[in-house]
Design a protein around this motif. Structure first.
Motif, PDB file in Angstrom:
ATOM      1  N   ALA A  89       3.736   6.400  -4.336  1.00  0.00           N
ATOM      2  CA  ALA A  89       2.722   5.824  -3.287  1.00  0.00           C
ATOM      3  C   ALA A  89       2.711   4.404  -3.545  1.00  0.00           C
ATOM      4  N   PHE A  90       2.964   3.848  -4.864  1.00  0.00           N
ATOM      5  CA  PHE A  90       2.825   2.500  -5.227  1.00  0.00           C
ATOM      6  C   PHE A  90       4.136   1.812  -5.257  1.00  0.00           C
ATOM      7  N   LYS A  91       5.199   2.399  -5.167  1.00  0.00           N
ATOM      8  CA  LYS A  91       6.523   2.087  -5.043  1.00  0.00           C
ATOM      9  C   LYS A  91       6.756   0.472  -4.534  1.00  0.00           C
TER      10      LYS A  91
ATOM     11  N   ARG B 218       2.637   9.717  -7.606  1.00  0.00           N
ATOM     12  CA  ARG B 218       2.011   8.612  -7.804  1.00  0.00           C
ATOM     13  C   ARG B 218       2.934   7.502  -7.756  1.00  0.00           C
ATOM     14  N   TYR B 219       4.349   7.360  -8.314  1.00  0.00           N
ATOM     15  CA  TYR B 219       5.045   6.161  -8.276  1.00  0.00           C
ATOM     16  C   TYR B 219       5.371   5.807  -6.955  1.00  0.00           C
TER      17      TYR B 219
ATOM     18  N   SER C  62       4.842  -1.936  -3.940  1.00  0.00           N
ATOM     19  CA  SER C  62       3.930  -3.017  -4.903  1.00  0.00           C
ATOM     20  C   SER C  62       4.781  -3.287  -6.238  1.00  0.00           C
ATOM     21  N   LEU C  63       4.934  -1.987  -6.945  1.00  0.00           N
ATOM     22  CA  LEU C  63       5.730  -1.962  -8.078  1.00  0.00           C
ATOM     23  C   LEU C  63       7.084  -2.611  -8.011  1.00  0.00           C
TER      24      LEU C  63
END
Length: 202
Positions: free
Chosen positions: A178-180, A175-176, A182-183
């Motif tokens: 997948a959004f890495k 999950r991290y 942007s995060l």
């Protein structure tokens, strides 16, 4: 005299500081993703020990030293701000890059990584020099100072250990990742803002 209320207030402020995006949080996450749970925990241990040493320095009179030698504080603040801004730039550049699993670093290297980061981490320094002096009463005994320092090291080690454990799990890692982008860019902006603020504020 040190009371339970003092420790509770300190622990609350400490938890908020550790959990907020910053260089230490980012380094622990990256170590956990690259080298696994143990490397993340050991990196967190180094971060916690150095933060505890800054706390001890503050309790022993870090503010007095900075008052007597203001240039020392200025040099440390500017150096720390530049370090944070450098980390922010590198973080932004690596936002879209995949994190490749690597052989775990040695225990010594992982701990040293955390120690060195918090040695020049202005967030850790300013927390110690500012928040502590507001929370705790003057005239603490050596035993009370030792208790406060040990409390911080244990609490931060637990927090970073939980973070490392979560980030090393496949589901959380997926999950991290997948959004890495942007995060990571959001965290880079936060770090960059912190660095700029440190440079322009007195």
């Amino acid at each position: 005299m040190l009371s339970v209320a003092h420790l509770l207030a300190f622990n609350l402020a400490l938890l908020l500081a550790v959990a907020s995006p910053g260089p230490a949080f980012l380094v622990c996450v990256r170590a956990s993703l690259q080298g696994g749970r143990q490397e993340g925990i050991l990196t967190g241990l180094g971060l916690a020990v150095m933060a505890g040493l800054w706390t001890l320095a503050a309790l022993l009179g870090l503010d007095t030293i900075f008052t007597l030698f203001p240039y020392a504080y200025t040099v440390m603040k500017i150096s720390g701000a530049l370090l944070v801004m450098f980390i922010a730039v590198q973080t932004w550049r690596g936002a879209a890059k995949a994190i490749v699993t690597a052989p775990p670093a040695s225990s010594r290297r992982a701990v040293l990584r955390g120690l060195l980061l918090n040695l020049g981490n202005p967030k850790s320094i300013l927390f110690s020099a500012g928040v502590l002096l507001v929370i705790f009463p003057p005239g603490l005994s050596a035993a009370e100072m030792s208790l406060i320092t040990a409390n911080q090291i244990v609490l931060e080690t637990v927090v970073y250990s939980v973070l490392a454990t979560l980030m090393s799990r496949d589901t959380v890692r997926a999950r991290y990742m997948a959004f890495k982008p942007s995060l990571t860019r959001a965290m880079a902006l936060v770090l960059g803002g912190l660095g700029l603020r440190l440079l322009i504020t007195s």
